[in-house]
Design a protein around this motif. Structure first.
Motif, mmCIF file in Angstrom:
data_model
loop_
_atom_site.group_PDB
_atom_site.id
_atom_site.type_symbol
_atom_site.label_atom_id
_atom_site.label_comp_id
_atom_site.label_asym_id
_atom_site.label_seq_id
_atom_site.Cartn_x
_atom_site.Cartn_y
_atom_site.Cartn_z
ATOM 1 N N ASN B 27 0.811 -1.219 0.000
ATOM 2 C CA ASN B 27 0.000 0.000 0.000
ATOM 3 C C ASN B 27 0.843 1.266 0.000
ATOM 4 O OD1 ASN B 27 -2.358 -1.537 0.047
ATOM 5 N ND2 ASN B 27 -2.291 -1.696 2.248
ATOM 6 N N TYR B 28 1.957 1.214 -0.694
ATOM 7 C CA TYR B 28 2.824 2.367 -0.847
ATOM 8 C C TYR B 28 3.098 2.582 -2.327
ATOM 9 C CZ TYR B 28 4.712 3.589 3.769
ATOM 10 O OH TYR B 28 4.887 4.044 5.048
ATOM 11 N N SER B 29 3.327 3.793 -2.691
ATOM 12 C CA SER B 29 3.917 4.094 -3.996
ATOM 13 C C SER B 29 5.130 4.960 -3.731
ATOM 14 C CB SER B 29 2.910 4.831 -4.891
ATOM 15 O OG SER B 29 1.831 3.992 -5.206
ATOM 16 N N PRO B 30 6.213 4.354 -3.292
ATOM 17 C CA PRO B 30 7.365 5.155 -2.889
ATOM 18 C C PRO B 30 8.072 5.787 -4.079
ATOM 19 C CG PRO B 30 7.919 2.831 -2.781
ATOM 20 C CD PRO B 30 6.460 2.913 -3.135
ATOM 21 N N ALA B 31 8.556 6.981 -3.850
ATOM 22 C CA ALA B 31 9.351 7.644 -4.872
ATOM 23 C C ALA B 31 10.829 7.287 -4.709
ATOM 24 C CB ALA B 31 9.156 9.155 -4.773
ATOM 25 N N TYR B 32 11.228 7.076 -3.463
ATOM 26 C CA TYR B 32 12.610 6.747 -3.154
ATOM 27 C C TYR B 32 12.632 5.671 -2.078
ATOM 28 C CZ TYR B 32 13.416 11.507 -4.938
ATOM 29 O OH TYR B 32 13.435 12.644 -5.684
ATOM 30 N N LEU B 33 13.711 4.908 -2.084
ATOM 31 C CA LEU B 33 13.923 3.941 -1.024
ATOM 32 C C LEU B 33 15.356 4.120 -0.552
ATOM 33 C CD1 LEU B 33 12.660 0.344 -0.907
ATOM 34 C CD2 LEU B 33 15.031 0.814 -0.289
ATOM 35 N N GLU B 54 14.913 3.383 -10.938
ATOM 36 C CA GLU B 54 16.200 2.687 -10.975
ATOM 37 C C GLU B 54 16.002 1.246 -10.512
ATOM 38 O OE1 GLU B 54 18.241 5.370 -8.288
ATOM 39 O OE2 GLU B 54 19.397 6.182 -9.969
ATOM 40 N N LYS B 55 16.648 0.322 -11.198
ATOM 41 C CA LYS B 55 16.518 -1.087 -10.827
ATOM 42 C C LYS B 55 17.561 -1.496 -9.803
ATOM 43 C CE LYS B 55 13.325 -2.416 -13.859
ATOM 44 N NZ LYS B 55 11.969 -2.685 -13.391
ATOM 45 N N GLU B 56 18.736 -0.871 -9.912
ATOM 46 C CA GLU B 56 19.862 -1.326 -9.106
ATOM 47 C C GLU B 56 20.803 -0.167 -8.828
ATOM 48 O OE1 GLU B 56 21.722 -5.142 -10.378
ATOM 49 O OE2 GLU B 56 23.583 -3.979 -10.425
ATOM 50 N N LYS B 57 21.436 -0.216 -7.650
ATOM 51 C CA LYS B 57 22.433 0.784 -7.279
ATOM 52 C C LYS B 57 23.558 0.068 -6.553
ATOM 53 C CE LYS B 57 22.284 5.437 -7.481
ATOM 54 N NZ LYS B 57 21.440 6.167 -6.555
ATOM 55 N N VAL B 64 21.917 -2.524 -3.986
ATOM 56 C CA VAL B 64 20.497 -2.451 -3.682
ATOM 57 C C VAL B 64 19.714 -2.622 -4.970
ATOM 58 C CG1 VAL B 64 18.627 -0.957 -2.911
ATOM 59 C CG2 VAL B 64 20.781 -0.953 -1.682
ATOM 60 N N THR B 65 18.638 -3.416 -4.902
ATOM 61 C CA THR B 65 17.715 -3.518 -6.027
ATOM 62 C C THR B 65 16.348 -3.044 -5.571
ATOM 63 O OG1 THR B 65 17.098 -5.794 -5.508
ATOM 64 C CG2 THR B 65 18.977 -5.471 -7.004
ATOM 65 N N PHE B 66 15.554 -2.593 -6.530
ATOM 66 C CA PHE B 66 14.243 -2.014 -6.237
ATOM 67 C C PHE B 66 13.280 -2.507 -7.292
ATOM 68 C CE2 PHE B 66 11.142 0.376 -4.442
ATOM 69 C CZ PHE B 66 11.117 1.747 -4.582
ATOM 70 N N ASP B 67 12.320 -3.352 -6.885
ATOM 71 C CA ASP B 67 11.351 -3.901 -7.824
ATOM 72 C C ASP B 67 9.974 -3.377 -7.428
ATOM 73 O OD1 ASP B 67 9.490 -5.488 -9.219
ATOM 74 O OD2 ASP B 67 10.916 -7.144 -9.352
ATOM 75 N N THR B 68 9.487 -2.377 -8.170
ATOM 76 C CA THR B 68 8.209 -1.744 -7.807
ATOM 77 C C THR B 68 7.020 -2.639 -8.142
ATOM 78 O OG1 THR B 68 8.216 -0.567 -9.910
ATOM 79 C CG2 THR B 68 9.088 0.598 -7.989
ATOM 80 N N THR B 69 7.234 -3.655 -8.991
ATOM 81 C CA THR B 69 6.153 -4.598 -9.295
ATOM 82 C C THR B 69 5.967 -5.572 -8.139
ATOM 83 O OG1 THR B 69 6.628 -4.446 -11.652
ATOM 84 C CG2 THR B 69 5.338 -6.337 -10.919
ATOM 85 N N LEU B 74 15.954 -5.480 -2.275
ATOM 86 C CA LEU B 74 16.953 -6.385 -1.713
ATOM 87 C C LEU B 74 18.243 -5.605 -1.495
ATOM 88 C CD1 LEU B 74 16.416 -9.572 -3.927
ATOM 89 C CD2 LEU B 74 15.453 -9.075 -1.677
ATOM 90 N N PHE B 75 18.878 -5.873 -0.371
ATOM 91 C CA PHE B 75 20.129 -5.211 0.008
ATOM 92 C C PHE B 75 21.186 -6.293 0.164
ATOM 93 C CE2 PHE B 75 22.655 -1.902 1.869
ATOM 94 C CZ PHE B 75 23.372 -2.472 2.894
ATOM 95 N N HIS B 76 22.254 -6.181 -0.622
ATOM 96 C CA HIS B 76 23.295 -7.202 -0.624
ATOM 97 C C HIS B 76 24.600 -6.600 -0.109
ATOM 98 C CE1 HIS B 76 20.765 -9.664 -3.358
ATOM 99 N NE2 HIS B 76 20.493 -8.516 -3.937
ATOM 100 N N ILE B 77 25.287 -7.382 0.719
ATOM 101 C CA ILE B 77 26.662 -7.048 1.110
ATOM 102 C C ILE B 77 27.531 -8.219 0.660
ATOM 103 C CG2 ILE B 77 28.255 -6.445 2.970
ATOM 104 C CD1 ILE B 77 25.861 -5.689 4.685
#
Lengths: 113, 113
Positions: B27-33, B54-57, B64-69, B74-77
């Motif tokens: 229930n969010y439509s974030p502009a940034y994460l 952006e898909k990945e940074k 970091v990946t961001f999948d709005t669908t 996901l945050f990887h180290i």
């Protein structure tokens, strides 16, 4: 860069007393945020200021809480009267813009007995 | 209601392995994460910001990946080290008149030598 400075680091006081938490933001940052962190609820936004003006105080739990920012380099969060359920860590953060990364102080650990 | 969910259980991994932390939202439509790191007794420290388009940074060993669908980040180290042990918080900015940052409760990462 001194970072965001909060005082005191720890505060222990009795129920019913007035508590004042202080914050000095990073110079040049136009936004200042107050948060509360507990195990149960995590990090919650209480109020934020833009250019010393309160913009959104919808997170302030009740009228016992108040916040001021008399100038660009100082803000206070006051609880009067304090209650045991106010016990938490209170953080102040600042940022140069509304969507920019926030810089946090190291918090005030508040215990109300 | 709007929710940000991070694994409440600590993630234990061995030094040298890749740590992957998950942040789901509803229930969010974030502009940034944004992702932050928090050490015991300290305030959160900003790590990475990713925008909705952006898909990945990447930053050094962090990704970091961001999948709005899927409504997931996901945050990887990679090549994790004991010094990476901390709690990692994701936070969403929803631009809707006011720009406010809403945090998840965080996931503790423990990297053993």
């Amino acid at each position: 860069d001194a970072g965001v400075i909060q005082s005191p680091r720890h505060e222990v006081t009795e129920m019913g007393q007035e508590v004042t938490l202080r914050c000095k933001p990073i110079s040049g940052h136009d936004y200042l945020f107050w948060y509360r962190q507990t195990m149960m609820r995590g990090l919650e936004l209480l109020i934020y200021f833009n250019n010393n003006v309160p913009i959104d105080d919808s997170g302030m739990p009740e009228d016992r809480f108040s916040a001021k920012m008399p100038n660009a380099s100082f803000s206070t969060l006051k609880i009067q009267p304090s209650e045991p359920r106010d016990s938490a860590v209170y953080f102040c953060a600042s940022s140069p813009g509304g969507n920019q990364p926030q810089h946090f102080g190291d918090g005030t650990r508040l215990s109300i007995l | 209601s709007q929710k940000i969910e991070q694994n409440s259980e600590a993630l234990n991994i061995q030094e040298g392995k890749t740590a992957t932390l998950t942040c789901n939202y509803t229930n969010y439509s974030p502009a940034y994460l944004q992702w932050y790191r928090q050490d015991p007794g300290r305030g959160p420290v900003f790590l990475l910001l990713i925008r909705e388009n952006e898909k990945e940074k990447r930053k050094e060993r962090l990704k970091v990946t961001f999948d709005t669908t899927l409504k997931q980040s996901l945050f990887h180290i990679t090549a994790s080290q004991p010094a990476d042990s901390a709690t990692y918080l994701c936070a969403l900015i929803r631009v809707s008149g006011y720009s406010t940052l809403t945090f998840g409760k965080g996931t503790m990462l423990l990297v053993s030598p």
